[in-house]
Design a protein around this motif. Sequence first.
Motif, PDB file in Angstrom:
ATOM      1  N   LYS A 156      76.836  -0.739  34.768  1.00 22.92           N
ATOM      2  CA  LYS A 156      77.163  -1.330  36.073  1.00 22.92           C
ATOM      3  C   LYS A 156      76.273  -2.515  36.430  1.00 22.92           C
ATOM      4  O   LYS A 156      76.082  -2.831  37.615  1.00 22.92           O
ATOM      5  CB  LYS A 156      77.106  -0.269  37.178  1.00 22.92           C
ATOM      6  N   GLU A 157      75.734  -3.183  35.412  1.00 22.71           N
ATOM      7  CA  GLU A 157      74.992  -4.425  35.644  1.00 22.71           C
ATOM      8  C   GLU A 157      75.989  -5.571  35.522  1.00 22.71           C
ATOM      9  O   GLU A 157      76.009  -6.327  34.539  1.00 22.71           O
ATOM     10  CB  GLU A 157      73.850  -4.547  34.631  1.00 22.71           C
ATOM     11  N   TYR A 158      76.833  -5.686  36.540  1.00 20.40           N
ATOM     12  CA  TYR A 158      78.005  -6.549  36.452  1.00 20.40           C
ATOM     13  C   TYR A 158      77.661  -8.030  36.334  1.00 20.40           C
ATOM     14  O   TYR A 158      78.310  -8.766  35.577  1.00 20.40           O
ATOM     15  CB  TYR A 158      78.907  -6.303  37.658  1.00 20.40           C
ATOM     16  N   ALA A 159      76.651  -8.488  37.076  1.00 17.14           N
ATOM     17  CA  ALA A 159      76.294  -9.907  37.025  1.00 17.14           C
ATOM     18  C   ALA A 159      75.795 -10.296  35.631  1.00 17.14           C
ATOM     19  O   ALA A 159      76.195 -11.329  35.066  1.00 17.14           O
ATOM     20  CB  ALA A 159      75.224 -10.216  38.076  1.00 17.14           C
ATOM     21  N   ALA A 160      74.934  -9.448  35.072  1.00 19.92           N
ATOM     22  CA  ALA A 160      74.416  -9.722  33.732  1.00 19.92           C
ATOM     23  C   ALA A 160      75.532  -9.639  32.695  1.00 19.92           C
ATOM     24  O   ALA A 160      75.577 -10.419  31.746  1.00 19.92           O
ATOM     25  CB  ALA A 160      73.303  -8.727  33.389  1.00 19.92           C
ATOM     26  N   SER A 161      76.431  -8.688  32.894  1.00 18.20           N
ATOM     27  CA  SER A 161      77.564  -8.540  31.967  1.00 18.20           C
ATOM     28  C   SER A 161      78.444  -9.783  31.999  1.00 18.20           C
ATOM     29  O   SER A 161      78.853 -10.290  30.941  1.00 18.20           O
ATOM     30  CB  SER A 161      78.388  -7.305  32.347  1.00 18.20           C
ATOM     31  N   GLU A 162      78.736 -10.286  33.200  1.00 14.05           N
ATOM     32  CA  GLU A 162      79.583 -11.469  33.305  1.00 14.05           C
ATOM     33  C   GLU A 162      78.913 -12.680  32.655  1.00 14.05           C
ATOM     34  O   GLU A 162      79.576 -13.481  31.976  1.00 14.05           O
ATOM     35  CB  GLU A 162      79.875 -11.767  34.777  1.00 14.05           C
ATOM     36  N   LYS A 163      77.602 -12.783  32.798  1.00 13.52           N
ATOM     37  CA  LYS A 163      76.874 -13.916  32.239  1.00 13.52           C
ATOM     38  C   LYS A 163      76.952 -13.931  30.711  1.00 13.52           C
ATOM     39  O   LYS A 163      77.254 -14.968  30.103  1.00 13.52           O
ATOM     40  CB  LYS A 163      75.408 -13.852  32.679  1.00 13.52           C
ATOM     41  N   ILE A 182      89.666 -11.003  22.512  1.00 15.84           N
ATOM     42  CA  ILE A 182      88.674  -9.928  22.556  1.00 15.84           C
ATOM     43  C   ILE A 182      87.786 -10.087  23.787  1.00 15.84           C
ATOM     44  O   ILE A 182      87.493  -9.119  24.506  1.00 15.84           O
ATOM     45  CB  ILE A 182      87.821  -9.931  21.273  1.00 15.84           C
ATOM     46  N   ILE A 183      87.348 -11.341  24.038  1.00 18.90           N
ATOM     47  CA  ILE A 183      86.495 -11.601  25.199  1.00 18.90           C
ATOM     48  C   ILE A 183      87.282 -11.366  26.488  1.00 18.90           C
ATOM     49  O   ILE A 183      86.786 -10.749  27.441  1.00 18.90           O
ATOM     50  CB  ILE A 183      85.955 -13.053  25.174  1.00 18.90           C
ATOM     51  N   PHE A 184      88.525 -11.844  26.510  1.00 17.18           N
ATOM     52  CA  PHE A 184      89.361 -11.646  27.696  1.00 17.18           C
ATOM     53  C   PHE A 184      89.510 -10.161  28.015  1.00 17.18           C
ATOM     54  O   PHE A 184      89.508  -9.757  29.184  1.00 17.18           O
ATOM     55  CB  PHE A 184      90.741 -12.272  27.482  1.00 17.18           C
ATOM     56  N   GLY A 185      89.654  -9.336  26.989  1.00 14.77           N
ATOM     57  CA  GLY A 185      89.821  -7.899  27.208  1.00 14.77           C
ATOM     58  C   GLY A 185      88.633  -7.298  27.931  1.00 14.77           C
ATOM     59  O   GLY A 185      88.793  -6.495  28.859  1.00 14.77           O
ATOM     60  N   LYS A 186      87.431  -7.674  27.503  1.00 16.59           N
ATOM     61  CA  LYS A 186      86.222  -7.148  28.155  1.00 16.59           C
ATOM     62  C   LYS A 186      86.081  -7.703  29.576  1.00 16.59           C
ATOM     63  O   LYS A 186      85.628  -7.002  30.496  1.00 16.59           O
ATOM     64  CB  LYS A 186      84.988  -7.501  27.321  1.00 16.59           C
ATOM     65  N   GLN A 187      86.482  -8.957  29.767  1.00 24.47           N
ATOM     66  CA  GLN A 187      86.405  -9.536  31.120  1.00 24.47           C
ATOM     67  C   GLN A 187      87.401  -8.861  32.065  1.00 24.47           C
ATOM     68  O   GLN A 187      87.112  -8.686  33.252  1.00 24.47           O
ATOM     69  CB  GLN A 187      86.671 -11.042  31.048  1.00 24.47           C
ATOM     70  N   HIS A 192      88.027  -5.623  36.847  1.00 24.19           N
ATOM     71  CA  HIS A 192      88.618  -4.413  37.434  1.00 24.19           C
ATOM     72  C   HIS A 192      87.532  -3.560  38.098  1.00 24.19           C
ATOM     73  O   HIS A 192      87.713  -3.081  39.226  1.00 24.19           O
ATOM     74  CB  HIS A 192      89.332  -3.600  36.360  1.00 24.19           C
ATOM     75  N   HIS A 193      86.391  -3.419  37.404  1.00 19.43           N
ATOM     76  CA  HIS A 193      85.304  -2.598  37.961  1.00 19.43           C
ATOM     77  C   HIS A 193      84.692  -3.237  39.202  1.00 19.43           C
ATOM     78  O   HIS A 193      84.217  -2.535  40.096  1.00 19.43           O
ATOM     79  CB  HIS A 193      84.222  -2.376  36.901  1.00 19.43           C
ATOM     80  N   THR A 194      84.688  -4.571  39.242  1.00 24.57           N
ATOM     81  CA  THR A 194      84.116  -5.251  40.409  1.00 24.57           C
ATOM     82  C   THR A 194      85.135  -5.442  41.527  1.00 24.57           C
ATOM     83  O   THR A 194      84.810  -6.001  42.578  1.00 24.57           O
ATOM     84  CB  THR A 194      83.557  -6.622  39.990  1.00 24.57           C
ATOM     85  N   LEU A 202      94.512 -12.953  36.372  1.00 26.61           N
ATOM     86  CA  LEU A 202      94.512 -14.294  35.772  1.00 26.61           C
ATOM     87  C   LEU A 202      93.934 -14.253  34.357  1.00 26.61           C
ATOM     88  O   LEU A 202      94.427 -14.938  33.451  1.00 26.61           O
ATOM     89  CB  LEU A 202      93.695 -15.256  36.643  1.00 26.61           C
ATOM     90  N   THR A 203      92.893 -13.444  34.171  1.00 35.92           N
ATOM     91  CA  THR A 203      92.286 -13.293  32.847  1.00 35.92           C
ATOM     92  C   THR A 203      93.267 -12.654  31.877  1.00 35.92           C
ATOM     93  O   THR A 203      93.358 -13.042  30.704  1.00 35.92           O
ATOM     94  CB  THR A 203      91.006 -12.444  32.937  1.00 35.92           C
ATOM     95  N   TYR A 204      94.018 -11.673  32.356  1.00 34.27           N
ATOM     96  CA  TYR A 204      95.036 -11.018  31.519  1.00 34.27           C
ATOM     97  C   TYR A 204      96.082 -12.046  31.053  1.00 34.27           C
ATOM     98  O   TYR A 204      96.430 -12.106  29.861  1.00 34.27           O
ATOM     99  CB  TYR A 204      95.702  -9.895  32.297  1.00 34.27           C
ATOM    100  N   LYS A 205      96.559 -12.874  31.969  1.00 33.81           N
ATOM    101  CA  LYS A 205      97.566 -13.879  31.615  1.00 33.81           C
ATOM    102  C   LYS A 205      97.011 -14.887  30.604  1.00 33.81           C
ATOM    103  O   LYS A 205      97.687 -15.270  29.644  1.00 33.81           O
ATOM    104  CB  LYS A 205      98.042 -14.611  32.874  1.00 33.81           C
ATOM    105  N   ALA A 206      95.741 -15.288  30.823  1.00 31.37           N
ATOM    106  CA  ALA A 206      95.122 -16.236  29.898  1.00 31.37           C
ATOM    107  C   ALA A 206      94.947 -15.602  28.514  1.00 31.37           C
ATOM    108  O   ALA A 206      95.123 -16.259  27.485  1.00 31.37           O
ATOM    109  CB  ALA A 206      93.765 -16.684  30.437  1.00 31.37           C
ATOM    110  N   GLY A 207      94.602 -14.325  28.512  1.00 33.65           N
ATOM    111  CA  GLY A 207      94.425 -13.616  27.239  1.00 33.65           C
ATOM    112  C   GLY A 207      95.718 -13.510  26.460  1.00 33.65           C
ATOM    113  O   GLY A 207      95.749 -13.725  25.243  1.00 33.65           O
ATOM    114  N   ILE A 208      96.805 -13.159  27.160  1.00 32.34           N
ATOM    115  CA  ILE A 208      98.113 -13.053  26.499  1.00 32.34           C
ATOM    116  C   ILE A 208      98.532 -14.412  25.931  1.00 32.34           C
ATOM    117  O   ILE A 208      99.018 -14.504  24.800  1.00 32.34           O
ATOM    118  CB  ILE A 208      99.176 -12.543  27.487  1.00 32.34           C
TER     119      ILE A 208
END
Length: 406
Positions: A156-163, A182-187, A192-194, A202-208
């Motif tokens: 749950k260290e969301y800021a560090a994870s996003e960075k 792969i990166i889009f999937g983790k984002q 979702h958690h945040t 938007l990330t899902y659409k970009a990933g597809i």
Amino acid sequence: MKKIITLLLLFSTLSIFGSTISLKKLNQEIELSKNLGNHEACIKLVCNFLAQPNITSAEKYEAYVLKSAIYRRLYKYEHALHFLDLALKEGIKGDNRATAEQEIKAERSFIYFDKQAFDMSEKLTTELEATGYRNLEPKYLLFLYTQKGYFLLKRKEYAASEKILNKAFNLSKRHFPKELPIIFGKQIELYHHTGNVEKRDLTYKAGIQSARQAHNIKYEFYLEEVMKNVFSSSKDYKNAFFHQQKCDSLFSLYNSNINSSKVELLEQQLKTQEYSYSSQKKHYMLLTIAVFALLLLLLLFITYKLYKNTKLKNKFITEENERIQNEIKYHLQISEQTQSSNKNKLDGFHFTERQLQIIDLLKKGKSNKEIAAELFISDNTVKYHLKIIYNVLNIKQRNELLIMYA
């Protein structure tokens, strides 16, 4: 004496017609077979490469790493780790020992991550981070950053994870655009958690879009599965079912593409053979001409003997094949009768094709993990379908289902 002459003949034949496979060519052929889902061909290519005489320790190192990656794709993680051990033994023999040790540690962290042994994976990732990822190429950094972002997300260290995920995204966009999904999937999971639903979608659409541009159905399937799991975790079963349907559709399309690409694989293999023959080395030519002049009559005699033996063997093989085919037909008839009986029992319920597949694999004694591997779905997807099946049949556990359709 006869055996010695035969060996001399074999040696001279290989001198003219034998050709070595370069490491570059091996990588090209494996990449083609891998894209077509032909893992068996990949393994054969590596085995043939390793069987070559006079290949260097550095070449063996690369080949064992390739073989480990193939088994990792097949979910044979213990095999994959074993071949990494063999790779390391070869890697430390050369001048690039430090690089080999770093790369093997990274490969092991990827395997443990896939096994969901996250503690082991994170330990290795942290050790590599402490070295500043020394001697590691960008491809390794890409997946190490992605794993690091996932570990931070779990804590749950969301800021560090996003960075760190943004760092992986920029690296992938610059060097490996085909790996962006792969990166889009983790984002997607992060947003979702945040609670950032807009950014998640938007990330899902970009990933597809990225997966489709790369013509990678497996990555598109991965993104749909991520979305399905995201909605399932928030108990939004309507949207979860929507993305499950997309997963099912992509799975069918993936299988269809593999089957239609078999001809392409065959053509490529023929081209490879032609290339090998055209680029063969001829530095033994003078010696082999003399050997062939002396052994020509012996070759004809051996060929005649081989022809007679082959003819007898073919006759035996034909008879054996006929016997095996008759046995197969008999067992197929028994299997069809059994399946027909079991199908009649299921006619009274409205199951989807995927659910019927899962029921069939359950009757074969498959575990949830084995079912997931065979159908290219996650364990959670299997559990999701089992819950529906149990509710429809009004049962609580799989033993009741096995008794019902025994």
